[in-house]
Design an enzyme around this catalytic site. Structure first.
Site, PDB file in Angstrom:
ATOM      1  N   GLU A  22       0.857  -1.187   0.000  1.00 30.67           N
ATOM      2  CA  GLU A  22       0.000   0.000   0.000  1.00 30.67           C
ATOM      3  C   GLU A  22       0.887   1.229   0.000  1.00 30.67           C
ATOM      4  OE1 GLU A  22      -3.273   0.488   2.649  1.00 30.67           O
ATOM      5  OE2 GLU A  22      -4.078  -1.512   2.273  1.00 30.67           O
ATOM      6  N   HIS A  78      -4.751   6.434  -0.426  1.00 30.20           N
ATOM      7  CA  HIS A  78      -3.950   5.228  -0.243  1.00 30.20           C
ATOM      8  C   HIS A  78      -4.397   4.192  -1.257  1.00 30.20           C
ATOM      9  CE1 HIS A  78      -7.422   4.009   2.260  1.00 30.20           C
ATOM     10  NE2 HIS A  78      -6.997   2.764   2.179  1.00 30.20           N
ATOM     11  N   HIS A  80      -5.020   0.108  -2.647  1.00 28.33           N
ATOM     12  CA  HIS A  80      -5.461  -1.231  -2.269  1.00 28.33           C
ATOM     13  C   HIS A  80      -4.913  -2.214  -3.300  1.00 28.33           C
ATOM     14  CE1 HIS A  80      -9.246  -0.208   0.384  1.00 28.33           C
ATOM     15  NE2 HIS A  80      -8.100   0.103   0.965  1.00 28.33           N
ATOM     16  N   ASP A  91     -10.435   0.748   7.205  1.00 29.30           N
ATOM     17  CA  ASP A  91     -10.418   2.188   6.909  1.00 29.30           C
ATOM     18  C   ASP A  91     -11.556   2.894   7.648  1.00 29.30           C
ATOM     19  OD1 ASP A  91      -8.276   1.888   5.148  1.00 29.30           O
ATOM     20  OD2 ASP A  91      -9.598   1.536   3.440  1.00 29.30           O
TER      21      ASP A  91
HETATM   22 ZN   LIG Z   1      -7.759   0.972   2.756  1.00 33.04          ZN
END
Ligand SMILES: [Zn+2]
Length: 138
Positions: A22, A78, A80, A91
């Site tokens: 990530e 961010h 995935h 999250d």
């Molecule tokens: Zn996430």
């Protein structure tokens, strides 16, 4: 939410280059426009393939630098890796535990390190959930 095309390209490239981990970053803007997507080091050490962590000192430094440019932190992004381009339950739990009302979150799904798909979300305290936002590139 509007975001500059060059900045969308930058965050998608970041998401692809960081695969299979990530990646994360800060969204800086003014009014309802994201002017800059600033990459930040993912400080997560235990499970960086499925988690990200932004250090408070990194955030403070970006805040100081961007203030001079007249920008403020409007959200975060961010990736995935090989997971859907929407906020995970983790999250949601993290957002619910912080001061997140109205904060923008861009989540980039990255399939096999190549196809990167961005989506945008705003966390709402009232519902303790993310609402999907139109992703407008300009
Ligand atoms: Zn996430």
């Amino acid at each position: 939410m509007k975001i500059r095309r060059t900045q969308v390209e930058a965050l998608l490239a970041h998401a692809r280059s960081g695969y299979p981990f990530e990646v994360c970053g800060v969204l800086l803007g003014r009014d309802a426009t994201v002017e800059k997507a600033q990459a930040v080091l993912n400080r997560e050490t235990e499970s960086p393939r499925v988690r990200y962590q932004i250090a408070p000192e990194d955030l403070l430094q970006i805040q100081r630098e961007s203030r001079d440019e007249g920008l403020e932190i409007v959200g975060f992004y961010h990736s995935h890796p090989d997971h859907p381009a929407r906020p995970s339950e983790t999250d949601r739990r993290i957002a619910a535990g912080g001061l997140s009302d109205g904060v923008l979150h861009v989540v980039v799904g990255v399939e096999k390190g190549e196809r990167a798909t961005p989506t945008a979300w705003i966390f709402r305290d009232a519902t303790q959930a993310f609402d999907e936002e139109p992703f407008e590139v300009e």
